[in-house]
Structure formats: structure tokens, C-alpha cells
Motif scaffolding. Sequence first.
Motif, PDB file in Angstrom:
ATOM      1  N   ASN A  27      44.190  27.719  49.244  1.00  0.00           N
ATOM      2  CA  ASN A  27      43.869  29.107  48.965  1.00  0.00           C
ATOM      3  C   ASN A  27      44.756  29.668  47.866  1.00  0.00           C
ATOM      4  OD1 ASN A  27      42.427  31.558  49.535  1.00  0.00           O
ATOM      5  ND2 ASN A  27      44.319  32.310  50.466  1.00  0.00           N
ATOM      6  N   THR A  28      46.017  29.224  47.821  1.00  0.00           N
ATOM      7  CA  THR A  28      46.945  29.705  46.800  1.00  0.00           C
ATOM      8  C   THR A  28      46.464  29.342  45.407  1.00  0.00           C
ATOM      9  OG1 THR A  28      48.789  29.516  48.346  1.00  0.00           O
ATOM     10  CG2 THR A  28      49.328  29.590  46.015  1.00  0.00           C
ATOM     11  N   LEU A  29      45.909  28.155  45.248  1.00  0.00           N
ATOM     12  CA  LEU A  29      45.478  27.672  43.929  1.00  0.00           C
ATOM     13  C   LEU A  29      43.988  27.883  43.694  1.00  0.00           C
ATOM     14  CD1 LEU A  29      47.465  24.322  43.963  1.00  0.00           C
ATOM     15  CD2 LEU A  29      48.097  26.430  42.796  1.00  0.00           C
ATOM     16  N   LYS A  30      43.355  28.656  44.527  1.00  0.00           N
ATOM     17  CA  LYS A  30      41.901  28.809  44.477  1.00  0.00           C
ATOM     18  C   LYS A  30      41.424  29.287  43.112  1.00  0.00           C
ATOM     19  CE  LYS A  30      38.138  31.289  46.820  1.00  0.00           C
ATOM     20  NZ  LYS A  30      37.790  32.240  47.914  1.00  0.00           N
ATOM     21  N   ASN A  76      47.304  35.375  48.184  1.00  0.00           N
ATOM     22  CA  ASN A  76      46.227  34.856  49.027  1.00  0.00           C
ATOM     23  C   ASN A  76      45.228  35.945  49.419  1.00  0.00           C
ATOM     24  OD1 ASN A  76      46.995  32.140  49.081  1.00  0.00           O
ATOM     25  ND2 ASN A  76      48.564  32.547  50.616  1.00  0.00           N
ATOM     26  N   LEU A  77      45.705  37.195  49.550  1.00  0.00           N
ATOM     27  CA  LEU A  77      44.768  38.289  49.789  1.00  0.00           C
ATOM     28  C   LEU A  77      43.854  38.483  48.580  1.00  0.00           C
ATOM     29  CD1 LEU A  77      47.089  40.929  51.520  1.00  0.00           C
ATOM     30  CD2 LEU A  77      45.229  39.642  52.591  1.00  0.00           C
ATOM     31  N   TYR A  78      44.434  38.381  47.392  1.00  0.00           N
ATOM     32  CA  TYR A  78      43.635  38.508  46.175  1.00  0.00           C
ATOM     33  C   TYR A  78      42.593  37.393  46.081  1.00  0.00           C
ATOM     34  CZ  TYR A  78      42.541  39.033  41.202  1.00  0.00           C
ATOM     35  OH  TYR A  78      41.884  39.218  40.010  1.00  0.00           O
ATOM     36  N   ASN A  79      42.986  36.198  46.503  1.00  0.00           N
ATOM     37  CA  ASN A  79      42.073  35.062  46.420  1.00  0.00           C
ATOM     38  C   ASN A  79      40.893  35.177  47.387  1.00  0.00           C
ATOM     39  OD1 ASN A  79      43.490  33.800  44.392  1.00  0.00           O
ATOM     40  ND2 ASN A  79      44.708  32.543  45.765  1.00  0.00           N
ATOM     41  N   LEU A  80      41.021  36.051  48.394  1.00  0.00           N
ATOM     42  CA  LEU A  80      39.901  36.273  49.314  1.00  0.00           C
ATOM     43  C   LEU A  80      38.766  37.051  48.656  1.00  0.00           C
ATOM     44  CD1 LEU A  80      41.818  37.175  52.606  1.00  0.00           C
ATOM     45  CD2 LEU A  80      40.625  35.045  52.089  1.00  0.00           C
ATOM     46  N   ALA A  81      39.079  37.721  47.558  1.00  0.00           N
ATOM     47  CA  ALA A  81      38.060  38.515  46.859  1.00  0.00           C
ATOM     48  C   ALA A  81      37.135  37.597  46.058  1.00  0.00           C
ATOM     49  CB  ALA A  81      38.722  39.538  45.938  1.00  0.00           C
ATOM     50  N   ARG A 130      42.649  45.154  45.152  1.00  0.00           N
ATOM     51  CA  ARG A 130      43.544  46.308  45.011  1.00  0.00           C
ATOM     52  C   ARG A 130      44.881  46.075  45.708  1.00  0.00           C
ATOM     53  NH1 ARG A 130      40.364  49.673  46.852  1.00  0.00           N
ATOM     54  NH2 ARG A 130      41.214  50.108  48.924  1.00  0.00           N
ATOM     55  N   ILE A 131      44.843  45.528  46.920  1.00  0.00           N
ATOM     56  CA  ILE A 131      46.102  45.324  47.654  1.00  0.00           C
ATOM     57  C   ILE A 131      46.722  43.966  47.353  1.00  0.00           C
ATOM     58  CG2 ILE A 131      45.295  46.803  49.519  1.00  0.00           C
ATOM     59  CD1 ILE A 131      44.950  44.270  51.221  1.00  0.00           C
ATOM     60  N   GLY A 132      45.950  43.072  46.743  1.00  0.00           N
ATOM     61  CA  GLY A 132      46.456  41.738  46.448  1.00  0.00           C
ATOM     62  C   GLY A 132      47.117  41.654  45.089  1.00  0.00           C
ATOM     63  N   GLU A 133      47.311  40.425  44.651  1.00  0.00           N
ATOM     64  CA  GLU A 133      48.028  40.181  43.400  1.00  0.00           C
ATOM     65  C   GLU A 133      47.402  38.953  42.744  1.00  0.00           C
ATOM     66  OE1 GLU A 133      52.645  40.750  42.820  1.00  0.00           O
ATOM     67  OE2 GLU A 133      52.215  38.705  43.481  1.00  0.00           O
ATOM     68  N   ALA A 134      46.922  39.120  41.509  1.00  0.00           N
ATOM     69  CA  ALA A 134      46.290  38.016  40.800  1.00  0.00           C
ATOM     70  C   ALA A 134      47.296  36.888  40.567  1.00  0.00           C
ATOM     71  CB  ALA A 134      45.720  38.506  39.475  1.00  0.00           C
ATOM     72  N   PRO A 135      46.841  35.622  40.536  1.00  0.00           N
ATOM     73  CA  PRO A 135      47.783  34.517  40.291  1.00  0.00           C
ATOM     74  C   PRO A 135      48.424  34.634  38.910  1.00  0.00           C
ATOM     75  CG  PRO A 135      45.505  33.759  40.172  1.00  0.00           C
ATOM     76  CD  PRO A 135      45.458  35.140  40.711  1.00  0.00           C
ATOM     77  N   VAL A 136      49.722  34.429  38.872  1.00  0.00           N
ATOM     78  CA  VAL A 136      50.445  34.488  37.599  1.00  0.00           C
ATOM     79  C   VAL A 136      50.366  33.106  36.968  1.00  0.00           C
ATOM     80  CG1 VAL A 136      52.631  34.957  36.468  1.00  0.00           C
ATOM     81  CG2 VAL A 136      51.958  36.271  38.490  1.00  0.00           C
ATOM     82  N   VAL A 137      49.437  32.956  36.039  1.00  0.00           N
ATOM     83  CA  VAL A 137      49.236  31.698  35.336  1.00  0.00           C
ATOM     84  C   VAL A 137      50.047  31.729  34.044  1.00  0.00           C
ATOM     85  CG1 VAL A 137      47.523  30.217  34.220  1.00  0.00           C
ATOM     86  CG2 VAL A 137      46.948  31.419  36.336  1.00  0.00           C
ATOM     87  N   ILE A 138      50.756  30.647  33.754  1.00  0.00           N
ATOM     88  CA  ILE A 138      51.653  30.615  32.592  1.00  0.00           C
ATOM     89  C   ILE A 138      50.852  30.831  31.312  1.00  0.00           C
ATOM     90  CG2 ILE A 138      53.172  29.143  31.228  1.00  0.00           C
ATOM     91  CD1 ILE A 138      54.152  27.897  33.816  1.00  0.00           C
ATOM     92  N   ASP A 139      51.274  31.816  30.559  1.00  0.00           N
ATOM     93  CA  ASP A 139      50.674  32.157  29.267  1.00  0.00           C
ATOM     94  C   ASP A 139      51.771  31.997  28.224  1.00  0.00           C
ATOM     95  OD1 ASP A 139      49.672  33.372  26.978  1.00  0.00           O
ATOM     96  OD2 ASP A 139      48.648  34.963  28.078  1.00  0.00           O
ATOM     97  N   ARG A 768      64.399  46.315  53.412  1.00  0.00           N
ATOM     98  CA  ARG A 768      63.049  46.830  53.206  1.00  0.00           C
ATOM     99  C   ARG A 768      62.379  46.095  52.057  1.00  0.00           C
ATOM    100  NH1 ARG A 768      65.522  52.973  53.376  1.00  0.00           N
ATOM    101  NH2 ARG A 768      66.109  52.927  55.594  1.00  0.00           N
ATOM    102  N   PHE A 769      61.121  45.764  52.239  1.00  0.00           N
ATOM    103  CA  PHE A 769      60.419  44.966  51.234  1.00  0.00           C
ATOM    104  C   PHE A 769      58.937  45.338  51.238  1.00  0.00           C
ATOM    105  CE2 PHE A 769      60.845  42.714  55.241  1.00  0.00           C
ATOM    106  CZ  PHE A 769      59.533  42.377  55.553  1.00  0.00           C
ATOM    107  N   PRO A 770      58.264  45.160  50.089  1.00  0.00           N
ATOM    108  CA  PRO A 770      56.824  45.434  50.031  1.00  0.00           C
ATOM    109  C   PRO A 770      56.032  44.293  50.646  1.00  0.00           C
ATOM    110  CG  PRO A 770      57.607  44.703  47.895  1.00  0.00           C
ATOM    111  CD  PRO A 770      58.820  44.799  48.779  1.00  0.00           C
ATOM    112  N   ILE A 771      54.895  44.617  51.246  1.00  0.00           N
ATOM    113  CA  ILE A 771      53.999  43.594  51.798  1.00  0.00           C
ATOM    114  C   ILE A 771      52.721  43.534  50.973  1.00  0.00           C
ATOM    115  CG2 ILE A 771      52.641  42.913  53.804  1.00  0.00           C
ATOM    116  CD1 ILE A 771      54.775  44.068  55.597  1.00  0.00           C
ATOM    117  N   ALA A 772      51.968  44.626  50.976  1.00  0.00           N
ATOM    118  CA  ALA A 772      50.735  44.678  50.198  1.00  0.00           C
ATOM    119  C   ALA A 772      50.392  46.131  49.934  1.00  0.00           C
ATOM    120  CB  ALA A 772      49.595  43.986  50.941  1.00  0.00           C
ATOM    121  N   GLY A 773      50.339  46.499  48.656  1.00  0.00           N
ATOM    122  CA  GLY A 773      50.004  47.873  48.298  1.00  0.00           C
ATOM    123  C   GLY A 773      51.005  48.861  48.873  1.00  0.00           C
ATOM    124  N   ASP A 774      50.495  49.844  49.615  1.00  0.00           N
ATOM    125  CA  ASP A 774      51.345  50.863  50.211  1.00  0.00           C
ATOM    126  C   ASP A 774      51.941  50.439  51.551  1.00  0.00           C
ATOM    127  OD1 ASP A 774      50.944  52.653  48.119  1.00  0.00           O
ATOM    128  OD2 ASP A 774      49.070  53.381  48.998  1.00  0.00           O
TER     129      ASP A 774
END
Length: 864
Positions: A27-30, A76-81, A130-139, A768-774
Motif C-alpha cells: 500500500n505504501t508503494l501503491k 497510506n490514507l492518501y493511497n486509499l483514494a 485531504r487528510i492524507g499525504e501524497a508520496p514524496v517521489v524524488i525529483d 504532541r504530534f500530528p496524525i492526519a489533518g486536524d
Amino acid sequence: MKGVLGLMCNKAKVGLLLLMLSMVGCNTLKKVEDDEFLLTKNTLYADDKKVKNDDIESLIAQKPNSSLLGYPLRLNLYNLAKENPDSSFQNWLHRKEKREKRLNKLLSQKQVNRLKESFVVKGASDFFKRIGEAPVVIDTSLTQKSVDRLKGYYNSKGYFNNSGTYTIAPAKRKKRAEIDYKISLGKPFLIDTIQKNISSPELDSIYIHTKDQSLVKNGDQFDLANFNRERERLTSLFRNSGVYNFQESSINYDIQRDTSQVANDQLMDVQLNIQNPRTANDSTATDNEYRVHRLKKINIYADYLFGSDSDSLKSLDYENYTIFYYNKLKYKPKALTDAIFFEKDSVYRDLDRIRTYRQITNLNTFKYPNIEFIPDTTRAQLISNIYLAPRQKYSLNLDFDVTHSNIQEVGTAFSATVITRNVFGGAETLNISARGSIGLLSDRNPSLSNEAFTSELGGDINITFPRIWLPFNTEKIIPYYMLPQSRFLIGTNFQKNIGLDKQSFNSVLSYNWSPSISLKHNIELLNVEFVRNVNPDNFYNVYQNTFSNLDEIADQFENDPQYASFFNTPDNAADPIQLNIPSGANNFAQAVLNNEIPVTPEERSEVNSIEERRQRLTENNLIFASNYTFTKNNKLNINDNDFYQFRVKLESAGNLLSLLEDVVPYNKNDNDQLLVFGVPFSQYFKTELDFVKHWEVSDSKVLAFRSFFGLAVPYGNSESIPFVRSYFAGGSNDNRAWNAYELGPGSTQNVNDFNEANLKIALNVEYRFPIAGDVKGAFFADAGNIWNVFDNEDNPDAIFSGFDSLGDIALGTGLGLRYDFTYFVFRLDVGFKTYNPALEQSKRWFSGYNLSDAVFNIGINYPF
């Protein structure tokens, strides 16, 4: 057979775990293509030395995906989209020949068209993106941009001949890679001499007097940050020395050396240039020179309305100020001029302008003011026009809340506040508030209350003066730029069916002022509170743990005829025989203390403790106190996550009444306590220290720490601290593994329903740390306890007797979830008893570390 089954189960569990890990990895590399690499790590080296600096690392354009405990949750939340939910829906719709026709017949064509906009088809994908994070692919273009940024940063630190490269290193796991950034610094340039070229003679004169304070000095390594700070210092210096229109853009520096050439000395000469102001017609320096301006006239426009006719204004001259107003001046002239820090014929200072803005806003009578300066360039003079737009004289605030607690099953609370501004013409603010609540008792036991509902009704009258209200002048000690305020409050509160049905009356006369934004002083010269228990006979119904302890001692005498009057006669033979409340319980305790009933020394000691507690919690309190609080908070704004706050409070009660004994003789009660209006007044000294520190570990991750120490020592007319001024432990803002009033004192275990004492130590740390979005998370550890010291408590387990008592410090750990609504944070914390000092030594660690013993806390905003 069992062993074989167990082995098979273990293998199945291992297989399931491996399958889950495999699914997670896939799922991480989806959404990472075969010719792409997912960025997993950045490493920065400067001259082969690894650099760990958040400010420098922030220059890197691409950073790995965020993770929660090493797991890339947002990725992985982003990859569910779904990438193209519309196309997917159309493909599904036309995959079978008659599917679209059947749906159109069942739902109608219009509703079928709406399906592709529904949450199931499109909304879910939008939510995960919106709450996920797109994969950071090396550019590589962004990687080279990062190298250029890093080179620019070190260039600003004097390494003008640095060079940079990067290396992409594929990781062992497929389609993943790390990037190593390497910067070769070379020798830094040093400042040799500093020359100046200042166009304005008046600026040159001002500069010479503060030249030694310059942040750019001979022999220092070149650092662009120091040059920027020096520009800010000079701008502030000139604008506070009469040059009202000075612009920071007028300052620049010339480096008088070719920094591209490497030499042995690596020295450079620097020239400071301060040019004259620019005009719209000429982008270069003009003949206009910066000059020191003085204030020629100061006009104050009270009741100013934008676009109104100024010809109909009346005017009044007061202490070198001219006040303009309509019809009748609604404000005392001194109230207006005290808020203005400009003086006629004085040199203009930007600091005075800022202080004027702050003080006028602090009056709570006017909207944010508009201050205008009209220059007379021929004489270097200024006319200041200050426009004051009044706020509404009356306003009404209404609040309504729904509450739940261990006392109330459900409750509703309301409050209303009427605000009246400029009450006496001196910008005073009067608040008249009323509040009330009604709730359904969580315990319907008829012995606890004759009714099933609780109620509370109260009100306050609070008036604030924008000055120190004393019979002598304090302006030289506390000038008006410190925003002085005096506050007088009088209020009352009535509670029914809560505790002993308390009535309280309080009055406060206080003063506060702020020498700077980070400092605040508060003195409560008088803090008078009278607490009356309306229903003291209900003590044993409210504090049922205390009653159970007393009734357990009395059980051995319940069948003795001579003590029959102490006990009830149950209607049902199966019901237990108990002490009557209140007469039976009170008379039994008194008989034990009078040695009329034979009990063991331990039992007599416990009865004595119970009786002392009953008398203390049922007696009325008169608290006549004064206190001083100093607060320092260097938090810059709401987004500042790296700050500290320190608060110290000193309070003394009863001393003034004690000194008046020789003037006004008091009556005394049986305990030789002095009485005022028939009530023994409290006498104690109290001190509190509270320190909070936040560290921003990395982007949006914060480590928060709090320490608290409080001690209240009774003396003179008191043997203990009033319940309303004592300390308790536990609750959503304290040790979250215990409920409020549940912890302590010391190593005692819930002897009382509401545990309190006069010494408290609390230590809290939270990551304290962020999880997803707010949605955010936290791990926390809370340590602390309460003890009795220097009072009439005789239970050694509850008394702080020295450093050995620190072994009674309880430890609670847990985790929390928070949702950030921008204006406030909703918080859910789960605490576990990690170390419980109330248990036996062998059972104190982790005995309550399970979900059934967990304590759930709901709160608003962060606990510290």
C-alpha cells in the motif's frame, strides 16, 4: 495435541502478521511508479560532518513522508483514494450492458448522475486526499534546488566559495532511496574594517552615539543575519529618536572585496550606507534629508465617525492637548490624555506610538484607533491627529453549556453578562453577570438528597478602572504605558443539593499592570470570601466513604442494647443495620472520643480523624486574604511552539484581622479560635510556583513540560487550610490516571470521597504530534501527589515527612487524541496507573495498567 495446536496457532499468527506487513508495504508503494523512488531519508553533511539543525534542514525542498511511530499513516490514507473516481464509476456503470438501464429505472437518471458526486464514489477519495499525504517521489530538479538553497545559506554565513553536491542512494527495499547532501565550505570571510556613508548629518550624529552597540563588528565572521538585525536595530533607533518617517530600505551595505577570489587572509571591508528618503518622482536619493521631528500639536478626536462633518465639532484645550467632540464631551479629558504618550514639543518616538495604540485598546471603550502624523518639513515639526471611534456603550453576552460529571448525570448551565462602557466618564467598564445551572443527580439515593435535581444560582458585579485606584499617585512607579487596571468585584453564589448546599459571598479589590508584553503583575489587596454550609447535617450522606469507615467501627456494637439509639431499625430484615444520620453517627463518634465506648487505640484514632474532618468540612469559612502574582510568558503568538511561562504566587490570609484583635476584641469558640461575626477566620500563608516549557522538536511536533509546587501553611487562628483553598490531585488537567480528588494524600488509598491536602507537587511531560489533518496525538506522563504538612493531620501515610515521602509520588502514563478546531482543541486522554503509591510495595508498578482500570478524560484545549 495441545502443543501441536498451540504451535499451529502461533504459526498462523506469525503468518497473519507477515501478511499484514506485506499489505502495508504494498500500500505504501501503491502510487510510486517503477522508474521512481520514494524518498525515505535526507542526510546533510558540511565538510564531512553531519548537520542536525532544523533551520538548515527546512531549506531542503523534499522531505520524507511523515510517520506515526515509524508507520507512514498519512501516506497510506492518501493511497486509499482513487485517482480518477469518475472514470472508475463510469467503467463500473457500463461494465454490464443493462446495469445503467436498471439503475435509471430504479433511481431515475438524475439520481444516477448524482451518484458519481456522492461520498462513496468521489467524496471518500477527496477526504482521503485531504487528510492524507501524497508520496514524496524524488525529483532531481527539487534536489538541485535544495543544493542551491543550502549553498545560499552557507554563503550568507561567510562561506562565499562553498560548493555542493548530492547523491541518491537506493535503499535495500525496492523503489525506495535516500539522498545525501554534501557541502564543502572552505574558509569563511572575516570583517576587517567598517566604514560609514550617512547622507543625513542628524542621522550620523545619532549613529555615532550608539556605534558601540552595533551587531556588525570588526573581526567577526560574516553573517548576513547580523547585518539584517543591525538594520532593524538602526531603524528602531532612528524612529525612536525623532525620525518618524525613516525607512529600513534606506540602509544597505557594500562589501569592498571580490569574494569569488580565494586568499590567505579572507578579510573584507564593509561600508554602511544610509541614504536619504526616496520619492515617487526619483528612485534615487533626493535633497530631502532625514531630520529629527518634534510634536507641534496633538489633536484628539473623540466620538470620531468616518466621513462625518468636522466643521460642527467643538474643541477643548487640556494640558497641551486639543480635544474635539460633538455636542457634549462624554469622557473626562484626563482619561483621554492619560492614554496618549505623545507630548507637545517632545521628540517623536515610535515607542510612544505603539504604547498609545496599546493603551487606547486596553481601555475597552474605543475601537482600534487611527493615528495620523502631518509633517511640517520646513520646521521639522509634526501635527498628530488621533481618531477615536467609540464602541457600543452597552453589549450583552449570552452563554449556554451542557455538562456531565460524576455528580450530575446531565446538566445545563447558562450565563448572561451586560457590559456598560465609560460608566463614570473615565473609560471605566462595568460588568453585571448572572449565571445559573440545573442538573440531574447521577445518584438518586433518597438519603443523599430529597430531590433528584441540583441547582446553582449566582451573580457578580465587576467594575474595571484603567488606572491604579489608590488615594495617592502611583504614576511614577507604574506609568500608564504599563496598562494599569484596578478591579472591584462583589459576587454571590448559591448551590442546592450539591455537597452541603453551600452559599458563598466574595469581594475582590485587585490591581494589575504589564511592564512589557511578556510580564504581568497582579495584586489582590483584598480577597474576602465567606462560605456558609446550609445543610451540615448532610455530611455523612455526601461523604459516604467516610461514613462507611465510621459505620464499620460501629458494627461491633450494633446488637448492644445500650447503643441502640445510635442505629436505625431497617424495615426489611435483610437490610443492614447502620448508624443513624446525622444524630447516630455524630453521637457515636462523640461517645468514642469521650471514652464512653470501648474501642482499640487505632479505631479511636480513626474516629478522631473522621470527626476532625467532619468539623472542618461543615464549619463556615471566613477568608480575608491578600496575594501577589507575577507572571512571565515569552510566547510571541498563537503559533509559537517554543516558549516558557513562569508564575509565582504569594498569599497571606487572616493577618489583618489578627492585628485588629487589640483594637476590636473578638469572641472565641471552644477551640480558642477568634470569631468574626460568629465565624473563625482562616489564617495561613500560601505560595505557588508554576513553570511551563515547550520545545518544538520538529515541524508540528512539540515536547511540553510543566512543574508545579504549592504549599499552604496554617497558623495562628487555624489548624488547617479551608477546603476551598486546599489542593487536590487527579483530573483532566493534572494526573490523568486518577479522577479528580481521587489521588492521595500520600500513600493513603481513597480514605475520603474528596481527598485534599495543603502540599502539592506535580510534574507533567507530553509529546504532541500530528496524525492526519486536524487530528493530533500525544503521549504523556504525569507524576505527583498531595500531602499534609504543618497541620492537624496525624495519619503518617498522609504526612510529608521529608525526602522519603517523595516515594509516594504517583506516576500515570497514557495517550491522547485531539481535534483542532482552530479556536479551541477538543481533547480525549486515556491514563493508566503506572505507579500507585497507595498499594503494597510489591504491587505498585503496573498493577493498574489495563483498559478496565484506565481513566478517560475529556477536556477543552491543552492541559498546559
